[in-house]
Design an enzyme around this catalytic site. Sequence first.
Site, mmCIF file in Angstrom:
data_model
loop_
_atom_site.group_PDB
_atom_site.id
_atom_site.type_symbol
_atom_site.label_atom_id
_atom_site.label_comp_id
_atom_site.label_asym_id
_atom_site.label_seq_id
_atom_site.Cartn_x
_atom_site.Cartn_y
_atom_site.Cartn_z
ATOM 1 N N SER A 57 0.805 -1.228 0.000
ATOM 2 C CA SER A 57 0.000 0.000 0.000
ATOM 3 C C SER A 57 0.842 1.284 0.000
ATOM 4 C CB SER A 57 -1.025 -0.005 1.143
ATOM 5 O OG SER A 57 -0.374 -0.133 2.385
ATOM 6 N N PHE A 79 -3.156 -1.972 -22.227
ATOM 7 C CA PHE A 79 -4.457 -1.664 -21.631
ATOM 8 C C PHE A 79 -4.964 -2.772 -20.708
ATOM 9 C CE2 PHE A 79 -6.398 1.689 -24.707
ATOM 10 C CZ PHE A 79 -5.228 2.416 -24.637
ATOM 11 N N GLU A 100 -7.759 6.947 -26.111
ATOM 12 C CA GLU A 100 -6.670 6.978 -27.078
ATOM 13 C C GLU A 100 -7.147 7.739 -28.298
ATOM 14 O OE1 GLU A 100 -7.638 2.484 -28.284
ATOM 15 O OE2 GLU A 100 -6.256 3.495 -29.630
ATOM 16 N N SER A 102 -8.479 7.521 -31.446
ATOM 17 C CA SER A 102 -9.114 6.335 -32.044
ATOM 18 C C SER A 102 -9.294 6.449 -33.545
ATOM 19 C CB SER A 102 -10.484 6.142 -31.413
ATOM 20 O OG SER A 102 -11.307 7.237 -31.755
ATOM 21 N N ARG A 200 6.360 -7.043 -18.272
ATOM 22 C CA ARG A 200 6.641 -6.808 -19.690
ATOM 23 C C ARG A 200 8.120 -6.637 -20.007
ATOM 24 N NH1 ARG A 200 2.164 -8.622 -22.451
ATOM 25 N NH2 ARG A 200 0.345 -8.095 -21.203
HETATM 26 C C1 LIG Z 1 3.664 -12.816 -21.485
HETATM 27 C C2 LIG Z 1 2.215 -12.466 -21.374
HETATM 28 C C3 LIG Z 1 1.292 -13.063 -22.225
HETATM 29 C C4 LIG Z 1 -0.066 -12.750 -22.139
HETATM 30 N N1 LIG Z 1 -0.955 -13.332 -23.008
HETATM 31 C C5 LIG Z 1 -2.264 -13.002 -22.942
HETATM 32 C C6 LIG Z 1 -3.213 -13.572 -23.839
HETATM 33 O O1 LIG Z 1 -2.855 -14.369 -24.701
HETATM 34 N N2 LIG Z 1 -4.500 -13.184 -23.744
HETATM 35 C C7 LIG Z 1 -4.927 -12.299 -22.797
HETATM 36 O O2 LIG Z 1 -6.130 -12.010 -22.733
HETATM 37 N N3 LIG Z 1 -4.060 -11.757 -21.930
HETATM 38 C C8 LIG Z 1 -2.758 -12.077 -21.978
HETATM 39 N N4 LIG Z 1 -1.876 -11.503 -21.115
HETATM 40 C C9 LIG Z 1 -2.380 -10.493 -20.177
HETATM 41 C C10 LIG Z 1 -2.530 -11.033 -18.741
HETATM 42 O O3 LIG Z 1 -3.483 -12.051 -18.686
HETATM 43 C C11 LIG Z 1 -2.939 -9.884 -17.807
HETATM 44 O O4 LIG Z 1 -4.224 -9.410 -18.155
HETATM 45 C C12 LIG Z 1 -1.986 -8.718 -17.886
HETATM 46 O O5 LIG Z 1 -0.673 -9.203 -17.822
HETATM 47 C C13 LIG Z 1 -2.260 -7.724 -16.763
HETATM 48 O O6 LIG Z 1 -1.822 -8.289 -15.546
HETATM 49 P P1 LIG Z 1 -2.736 -8.291 -14.266
HETATM 50 O O7 LIG Z 1 -4.030 -8.982 -14.530
HETATM 51 O O8 LIG Z 1 -1.879 -8.797 -13.158
HETATM 52 O O9 LIG Z 1 -2.980 -6.707 -14.102
HETATM 53 P P2 LIG Z 1 -4.159 -5.958 -13.324
HETATM 54 O O10 LIG Z 1 -5.495 -6.379 -13.846
HETATM 55 O O11 LIG Z 1 -3.807 -4.528 -13.401
HETATM 56 O O12 LIG Z 1 -4.072 -6.519 -11.883
HETATM 57 C C14 LIG Z 1 -2.966 -6.197 -11.050
HETATM 58 C C15 LIG Z 1 -2.967 -7.144 -9.876
HETATM 59 O O13 LIG Z 1 -4.093 -6.847 -9.056
HETATM 60 C C16 LIG Z 1 -4.569 -8.059 -8.477
HETATM 61 N N5 LIG Z 1 -5.980 -8.258 -8.897
HETATM 62 C C17 LIG Z 1 -6.517 -7.875 -10.064
HETATM 63 N N6 LIG Z 1 -7.820 -8.197 -10.104
HETATM 64 C C18 LIG Z 1 -8.083 -8.803 -8.940
HETATM 65 C C19 LIG Z 1 -9.250 -9.390 -8.401
HETATM 66 N N7 LIG Z 1 -10.398 -9.413 -9.062
HETATM 67 N N8 LIG Z 1 -9.169 -9.933 -7.168
HETATM 68 C C20 LIG Z 1 -8.023 -9.916 -6.480
HETATM 69 N N9 LIG Z 1 -6.863 -9.400 -6.941
HETATM 70 C C21 LIG Z 1 -6.892 -8.845 -8.157
HETATM 71 C C22 LIG Z 1 -3.681 -9.189 -8.955
HETATM 72 O O14 LIG Z 1 -2.661 -9.389 -8.005
HETATM 73 C C23 LIG Z 1 -3.087 -8.627 -10.215
HETATM 74 O O15 LIG Z 1 -1.841 -9.198 -10.560
HETATM 75 C C24 LIG Z 1 -0.523 -11.817 -21.168
HETATM 76 C C25 LIG Z 1 0.412 -11.225 -20.318
HETATM 77 C C26 LIG Z 1 1.755 -11.529 -20.408
HETATM 78 C C27 LIG Z 1 2.738 -10.850 -19.479
#
Ligand SMILES: Cc1cc2nc3c(=O)[nH]c(=O)nc-3n(C[C@H](O)[C@H](O)[C@H](O)COP(=O)(O)OP(=O)(O)OC[C@H]3O[C@@H](n4cnc5c(N)ncnc54)[C@H](O)[C@@H]3O)c2cc1C
Length: 239
Positions: A57, A79, A100, A102, A200
Site C-alpha cells: 500500500s 491496456f 486513445e 481512435s 513486460r
Molecule cells: C507474457 C504475457 C502473455 C499474455 N498473453 C495473454 C493472452 O494471450 N491473452 C490475454 O487475454 N491476456 C494475456 N496476457 C495479459 C494477462 O493475462 C494480464 O491481463 C496482464 O498481464 C495484466 O496483468 P494483471 O491482470 O496482473 O494486471 P491488473 O489487472 O492490473 O491486476 C494487477 C494485480 O491486481 C490483483 N488483482 C486484479 N484483479 C483482482 C481481483 N479481481 N481480485 C483480487 N486481486 C486482483 C492481482 O494481483 C493482479 O496481478 C498476457 C500477459 C503476459 C505478461
Amino acid sequence: MNRLEVLDKGYVILHDVMGSDLTVVNSARVSYDKKSESLTEGDRRLIAFLAREGHTSPFRHSTLQFEVYSPLMVARQHFKYIVGSSIAEATGDNMDAWNESSRRYVTEEPTFYLPQPDEWRSAPESSKQGSGDIVPYVIGKAAWLRLMDQIDSDYANYKWALEHGICAEQARLFLPAYGMYVRYYWTASLQSVAHFVNQRLADDAQVEIQAYARAVLELAREHFPASIDALVTEAGVRK
Ligand SMILES: Cc1cc2nc3c(=O)[nH]c(=O)nc-3n(C[C@H](O)[C@H](O)[C@H](O)COP(=O)(O)OP(=O)(O)OC[C@H]3O[C@@H](n4cnc5c(N)ncnc54)[C@H](O)[C@@H]3O)c2cc1C
C-alpha cells in the site's frame, strides 16, 4: 529528460509525477507518527523490506502520468493493466477508463510501425516465447517490402474513402490496425507501474512491449530510484 524514443516512430513521455521515495517511507511510517525529511539509509532499507514482504500500500500513494505513442498491438497489451491504472486523455482521473486517439474524429496522417529488414523475428522454438532469432536478411527484406506495399495500398483506400465523403469512423477500416500508431495517456500508481514493468520486461513478453517497459522503467527510476530498485529488476523479475 522526460521523453524517450521507442521503436521506429514511438515514444514514452512522463508528463507528471506525484510523490517520491519519501512518500513511500512517510506513508509507511505514519502509523508510528514518524516522518523523514530526506531519504536515509534506514529509509532505503524500509522500502526494500516493504517490497520484499509484499506490503504494497505505501507504493500506491505515488502516481505517474505517461503519454505513450505505440503500435496498436502494444497498446492492446498495455491496456490490460487495469488495477491502479487509468489511461485517460486529460488527467487520468477515474481509475477505470482509458482514452486513445481512435481515429473516429481525428484524421491526422496515420503512422505505421515498419520493422526494418534486419528486425523480423522467427517463430519461437518454445511455445512460451512469442518469437525467436532474427530471420535471414533476404526473408526480412521481403517481409519489409510486402508490409510497405500493404500499408501504401491500404492507405490509398483510406484516402479514397475520405475523399468520397465516407466518415472517418468507417474509413479507418481500411487501415492496417496492428501496426498503426496510437497515442494515449496512462496514469498509474507506482505499484501498478512496477507491476507492468516486471511483467513486460520478462523474456516471455513481446519484444516491442519490452521496449516500452524499458522506457517506462527508465523514466520512473529518475523519480523513485529506491522504490524502483526494490520493486523491479532489469530482467523484469521481482527480487
Ligand atoms: C507474457 C504475457 C502473455 C499474455 N498473453 C495473454 C493472452 O494471450 N491473452 C490475454 O487475454 N491476456 C494475456 N496476457 C495479459 C494477462 O493475462 C494480464 O491481463 C496482464 O498481464 C495484466 O496483468 P494483471 O491482470 O496482473 O494486471 P491488473 O489487472 O492490473 O491486476 C494487477 C494485480 O491486481 C490483483 N488483482 C486484479 N484483479 C483482482 C481481483 N479481481 N481480485 C483480487 N486481486 C486482483 C492481482 O494481483 C493482479 O496481478 C498476457 C500477459 C503476459 C505478461
